[in-house]
Write a protein that holds these residues in place. Sequence first.
Motif, PDB file in Angstrom:
ATOM      1  N   SER A   1     -11.411  -1.564   8.438  1.00  0.00           N
ATOM      2  CA  SER A   1     -10.520  -1.549   9.598  1.00  0.00           C
ATOM      3  C   SER A   1      -9.100  -1.826   9.129  1.00  0.00           C
ATOM      4  CB  SER A   1     -10.948  -2.607  10.621  1.00  0.00           C
ATOM      5  OG  SER A   1     -12.211  -2.296  11.168  1.00  0.00           O
ATOM      6  N   GLU A   2      -8.197  -0.929   9.477  1.00  0.00           N
ATOM      7  CA  GLU A   2      -6.796  -1.094   9.107  1.00  0.00           C
ATOM      8  C   GLU A   2      -5.919  -0.625  10.249  1.00  0.00           C
ATOM      9  OE1 GLU A   2      -6.070  -0.649   4.440  1.00  0.00           O
ATOM     10  OE2 GLU A   2      -6.859   1.182   5.320  1.00  0.00           O
ATOM     11  N   ILE A   3      -4.728  -1.206  10.323  1.00  0.00           N
ATOM     12  CA  ILE A   3      -3.734  -0.762  11.290  1.00  0.00           C
ATOM     13  C   ILE A   3      -2.383  -0.711  10.580  1.00  0.00           C
ATOM     14  CG2 ILE A   3      -3.366  -3.125  12.169  1.00  0.00           C
ATOM     15  CD1 ILE A   3      -2.847  -1.810  14.931  1.00  0.00           C
ATOM     16  N   PHE A   4      -1.690   0.424  10.746  1.00  0.00           N
ATOM     17  CA  PHE A   4      -0.394   0.653  10.116  1.00  0.00           C
ATOM     18  C   PHE A   4       0.677   0.728  11.189  1.00  0.00           C
ATOM     19  CE2 PHE A   4      -3.574   2.318   7.266  1.00  0.00           C
ATOM     20  CZ  PHE A   4      -3.127   1.983   6.000  1.00  0.00           C
TER      21      PHE A   4
ATOM     22  N   CYS B   1      -3.935   3.674  13.918  1.00  0.00           N
ATOM     23  CA  CYS B   1      -5.063   2.745  13.967  1.00  0.00           C
ATOM     24  C   CYS B   1      -6.293   3.368  13.329  1.00  0.00           C
ATOM     25  CB  CYS B   1      -5.336   2.388  15.435  1.00  0.00           C
ATOM     26  SG  CYS B   1      -6.723   1.273  15.669  1.00  0.00           S
ATOM     27  N   TYR B   2      -6.929   2.607  12.443  1.00  0.00           N
ATOM     28  CA  TYR B   2      -8.198   2.995  11.826  1.00  0.00           C
ATOM     29  C   TYR B   2      -9.270   1.960  12.146  1.00  0.00           C
ATOM     30  CZ  TYR B   2      -5.626   6.408   9.023  1.00  0.00           C
ATOM     31  OH  TYR B   2      -4.845   7.460   8.609  1.00  0.00           O
TER      32      TYR B   2
ATOM     33  N   GLN C   1      -7.078  -5.197   7.901  1.00  0.00           N
ATOM     34  CA  GLN C   1      -5.825  -5.292   7.142  1.00  0.00           C
ATOM     35  C   GLN C   1      -4.698  -4.717   7.994  1.00  0.00           C
ATOM     36  OE1 GLN C   1      -5.405  -6.585   3.668  1.00  0.00           O
ATOM     37  NE2 GLN C   1      -3.484  -6.720   4.810  1.00  0.00           N
ATOM     38  N   ARG C   2      -3.578  -5.425   8.036  1.00  0.00           N
ATOM     39  CA  ARG C   2      -2.443  -5.006   8.840  1.00  0.00           C
ATOM     40  C   ARG C   2      -1.256  -4.715   7.922  1.00  0.00           C
ATOM     41  NH1 ARG C   2      -3.123 -10.530  11.763  1.00  0.00           N
ATOM     42  NH2 ARG C   2      -4.044 -10.817   9.702  1.00  0.00           N
ATOM     43  N   TRP C   3      -0.659  -3.534   8.102  1.00  0.00           N
ATOM     44  CA  TRP C   3       0.452  -3.104   7.250  1.00  0.00           C
ATOM     45  C   TRP C   3       1.654  -2.755   8.111  1.00  0.00           C
ATOM     46  CZ3 TRP C   3      -0.781  -3.636   2.191  1.00  0.00           C
ATOM     47  CH2 TRP C   3      -2.132  -3.570   1.830  1.00  0.00           C
ATOM     48  N   VAL C   4       2.841  -3.116   7.637  1.00  0.00           N
ATOM     49  CA  VAL C   4       4.081  -2.831   8.363  1.00  0.00           C
ATOM     50  C   VAL C   4       5.074  -2.204   7.387  1.00  0.00           C
ATOM     51  CG1 VAL C   4       5.984  -3.775   9.728  1.00  0.00           C
ATOM     52  CG2 VAL C   4       3.706  -4.799   9.897  1.00  0.00           C
ATOM     53  N   ARG C   5       5.738  -1.137   7.838  1.00  0.00           N
ATOM     54  CA  ARG C   5       6.736  -0.467   6.997  1.00  0.00           C
ATOM     55  C   ARG C   5       8.006  -0.248   7.813  1.00  0.00           C
ATOM     56  NH1 ARG C   5       5.327   5.378   4.544  1.00  0.00           N
ATOM     57  NH2 ARG C   5       4.953   5.774   6.761  1.00  0.00           N
ATOM     58  N   TYR C   6       9.162  -0.479   7.185  1.00  0.00           N
ATOM     59  CA  TYR C   6      10.458  -0.251   7.817  1.00  0.00           C
ATOM     60  C   TYR C   6      11.191   0.837   7.037  1.00  0.00           C
ATOM     61  CZ  TYR C   6       9.438  -4.939   9.615  1.00  0.00           C
ATOM     62  OH  TYR C   6       8.831  -6.020  10.193  1.00  0.00           O
ATOM     63  N   VAL C   7      11.821   1.749   7.753  1.00  0.00           N
ATOM     64  CA  VAL C   7      12.608   2.784   7.077  1.00  0.00           C
ATOM     65  C   VAL C   7      13.682   3.298   8.031  1.00  0.00           C
ATOM     66  CG1 VAL C   7      11.012   4.625   7.763  1.00  0.00           C
ATOM     67  CG2 VAL C   7      12.480   4.947   5.763  1.00  0.00           C
ATOM     68  N   THR C   8      14.874   3.534   7.490  1.00  0.00           N
ATOM     69  CA  THR C   8      15.984   4.111   8.242  1.00  0.00           C
ATOM     70  C   THR C   8      16.382   5.423   7.570  1.00  0.00           C
ATOM     71  OG1 THR C   8      16.822   1.962   8.973  1.00  0.00           O
ATOM     72  CG2 THR C   8      18.373   3.797   8.990  1.00  0.00           C
ATOM     73  N   HIS C   9      16.474   6.486   8.366  1.00  0.00           N
ATOM     74  CA  HIS C   9      16.891   7.798   7.877  1.00  0.00           C
ATOM     75  C   HIS C   9      18.280   8.114   8.411  1.00  0.00           C
ATOM     76  CE1 HIS C   9      12.860   8.923   6.454  1.00  0.00           C
ATOM     77  NE2 HIS C   9      12.394   8.379   7.554  1.00  0.00           N
ATOM     78  N   SER C  10      18.990   8.956   7.684  1.00  0.00           N
ATOM     79  CA  SER C  10      20.254   9.476   8.200  1.00  0.00           C
ATOM     80  C   SER C  10      19.956  10.683   9.068  1.00  0.00           C
ATOM     81  CB  SER C  10      21.169   9.881   7.043  1.00  0.00           C
ATOM     82  OG  SER C  10      20.523  10.850   6.231  1.00  0.00           O
ATOM     83  N   ASP C  11      20.364  10.627  10.322  1.00  0.00           N
ATOM     84  CA  ASP C  11      20.244  11.788  11.200  1.00  0.00           C
ATOM     85  C   ASP C  11      21.482  12.660  11.036  1.00  0.00           C
ATOM     86  OD1 ASP C  11      18.995  13.393  13.022  1.00  0.00           O
ATOM     87  OD2 ASP C  11      19.786  12.340  14.762  1.00  0.00           O
TER      88      ASP C  11
ATOM     89  N   ALA D   1       0.867  -1.175   0.000  1.00  0.00           N
ATOM     90  CA  ALA D   1       0.000   0.000   0.000  1.00  0.00           C
ATOM     91  C   ALA D   1       0.900   1.219   0.000  1.00  0.00           C
ATOM     92  CB  ALA D   1      -0.908   0.008   1.229  1.00  0.00           C
ATOM     93  N   PRO D   2       0.490   2.312  -0.640  1.00  0.00           N
ATOM     94  CA  PRO D   2       1.342   3.507  -0.677  1.00  0.00           C
ATOM     95  C   PRO D   2       1.428   4.163   0.681  1.00  0.00           C
ATOM     96  CG  PRO D   2      -0.814   3.992  -1.594  1.00  0.00           C
ATOM     97  CD  PRO D   2      -0.785   2.509  -1.335  1.00  0.00           C
ATOM     98  N   SER D   3       2.451   5.007   0.858  1.00  0.00           N
ATOM     99  CA  SER D   3       2.603   5.704   2.134  1.00  0.00           C
ATOM    100  C   SER D   3       1.419   6.621   2.408  1.00  0.00           C
ATOM    101  CB  SER D   3       3.901   6.514   2.136  1.00  0.00           C
ATOM    102  OG  SER D   3       3.905   7.435   1.055  1.00  0.00           O
ATOM    103  N   SER D   4       0.738   7.091   1.362  1.00  0.00           N
ATOM    104  CA  SER D   4      -0.422   7.961   1.557  1.00  0.00           C
ATOM    105  C   SER D   4      -1.602   7.221   2.178  1.00  0.00           C
ATOM    106  CB  SER D   4      -0.854   8.577   0.219  1.00  0.00           C
ATOM    107  OG  SER D   4      -1.176   7.559  -0.715  1.00  0.00           O
ATOM    108  N   ALA D   5      -1.539   5.877   2.204  1.00  0.00           N
ATOM    109  CA  ALA D   5      -2.640   5.108   2.793  1.00  0.00           C
ATOM    110  C   ALA D   5      -2.802   5.402   4.275  1.00  0.00           C
ATOM    111  CB  ALA D   5      -2.397   3.608   2.585  1.00  0.00           C
ATOM    112  N   ALA D   6      -1.706   5.807   4.943  1.00  0.00           N
ATOM    113  CA  ALA D   6      -1.757   6.073   6.379  1.00  0.00           C
ATOM    114  C   ALA D   6      -1.931   7.556   6.679  1.00  0.00           C
ATOM    115  CB  ALA D   6      -0.488   5.558   7.054  1.00  0.00           C
ATOM    116  N   THR D   7      -2.295   8.366   5.684  1.00  0.00           N
ATOM    117  CA  THR D   7      -2.462   9.796   5.915  1.00  0.00           C
ATOM    118  C   THR D   7      -3.898  10.241   5.685  1.00  0.00           C
ATOM    119  OG1 THR D   7      -1.811  10.302   3.621  1.00  0.00           O
ATOM    120  CG2 THR D   7      -0.072  10.302   5.287  1.00  0.00           C
TER     121      THR D   7
END
Length: 443
Positions: A185-188, A218-219, A427-437, A166-172
């Motif tokens: 019902s969805e949970i990101f 949570c939706y 529906q359950r969605w999981v996203r992983y991301v690492t940013h440079s601080d 699902a696109p990142s906009s799905a959680a916005t």
Amino acid sequence: MMRISQLFILSSKGDHLIYKDYRGEAGSDVVNVFYEKVTALTGDQPPVVMSHKDLHFVHIRQGGLYWVATTTEDSSPFAIIEFLNRLSALVRDYCGSLSEKTVQMNFALIYELLDEVLDYGYIQTTSSDVLKNFIQTEAVSSRPFSLFDLSNVGLFGAETQQSKVAPSSAATRPIQSSRDQGGKSEIFVDVIERMSVVIGSNGVLLKADVEGEIRVKCYMPSCSEVRMGLNEELSVGRSQLRGYGAAVRVDECSFHQTVQLDEFDGHRILRLCPSQGEQTVMQYQLSDDLPSAPPFRLFPTIERDSAGRLLMYMKLRCDLPPKSAAISVSVSIPVPRGSVSLSQELSSPDQNAELILQNRAVVWQIPRFSGGTQLSALFKVEVPGLSSASMLEVGPVGLSFELPKLTATGLQVRFLRLSPIQPSPAQRWVRYVTHSDSYIIRV
């Protein structure tokens, strides 16, 4: 008890978006007074607390906006900052996102929130579970949500099937839009890490720190208990490592007050009943001990050519796994004072570079950098009167980047289970991301 006199939201240009006077202790001209004070200061980080006569301004920056509260008494600035952060999170939950356009389109909803959150300047509640019984205004979305919009690279993977995305906009989308979404019902879940690294000029890793958090949005209209399983071999602290697989370790961690930890020590399972909207359920950090090599290595050669120009040959290697990639990579190379022009030779056409005179740096942009590959660039900088001393002004090199589908610590969500079972499957969605601080390489 903390008491707020006025609350207002300004755009980055000082436009008045929201203004609410709760106590009549000061005139509306304080909005202009605040903006004049905050823009008159030099530097990117103005003080969070400022004063004018007997009035105190406390502000934060979220979504490119100024969120400002005023008070005439000696209230705790930390309490007001916490309140402003919770208020901005509420507006994000109810409007779907934070931006000047979103606030303008949803001003009626935001004023309704402010009427419920504050009464005569005293805080009543910031709980979305409580507010959902009183807020009736529907959010206006800046663009309709579509599950088939894959224009964003920060994709969520289905918890049971990572190839389904699902696109990142799905959680916005707004939390009040369940009626528009047919009661879906969805949970990101976001596992977000920020990496701070310093690499010496000899290639030795000098510092490596990771700060991470697990966020849940949570939706689900009814409260369900969520059981979130993390890596079974996760070890907290420098104690003996757990399990038989690859070690996953963090130095310390903290949890949201609603998280139940009775299964965490034995099985690394978090139990919680998330409220509608977004909340951070776990924060953790790891210092000076990355489980794998840093994602980037730089091999620089810096010299002066026969025409007196500064030559910088940069060879950048991406040490991620071959199937992974970094995106939005930006390499900033400080150059000597007096640099006037840049010519360049880049190893692929999708890259670009420019000399930013006000920052005194060459900025090399790489949209996508695949793991296990190497890119190179030759920069020729025109510096009148270039000397050996001025060549010492080159560096250190700073990198910024994003690593989708990866965590630097190796922390993973094994499963997400809901109980009781929902009447309609969630529906359950999981996203992983690492940013440079902060990613610094000395040259």
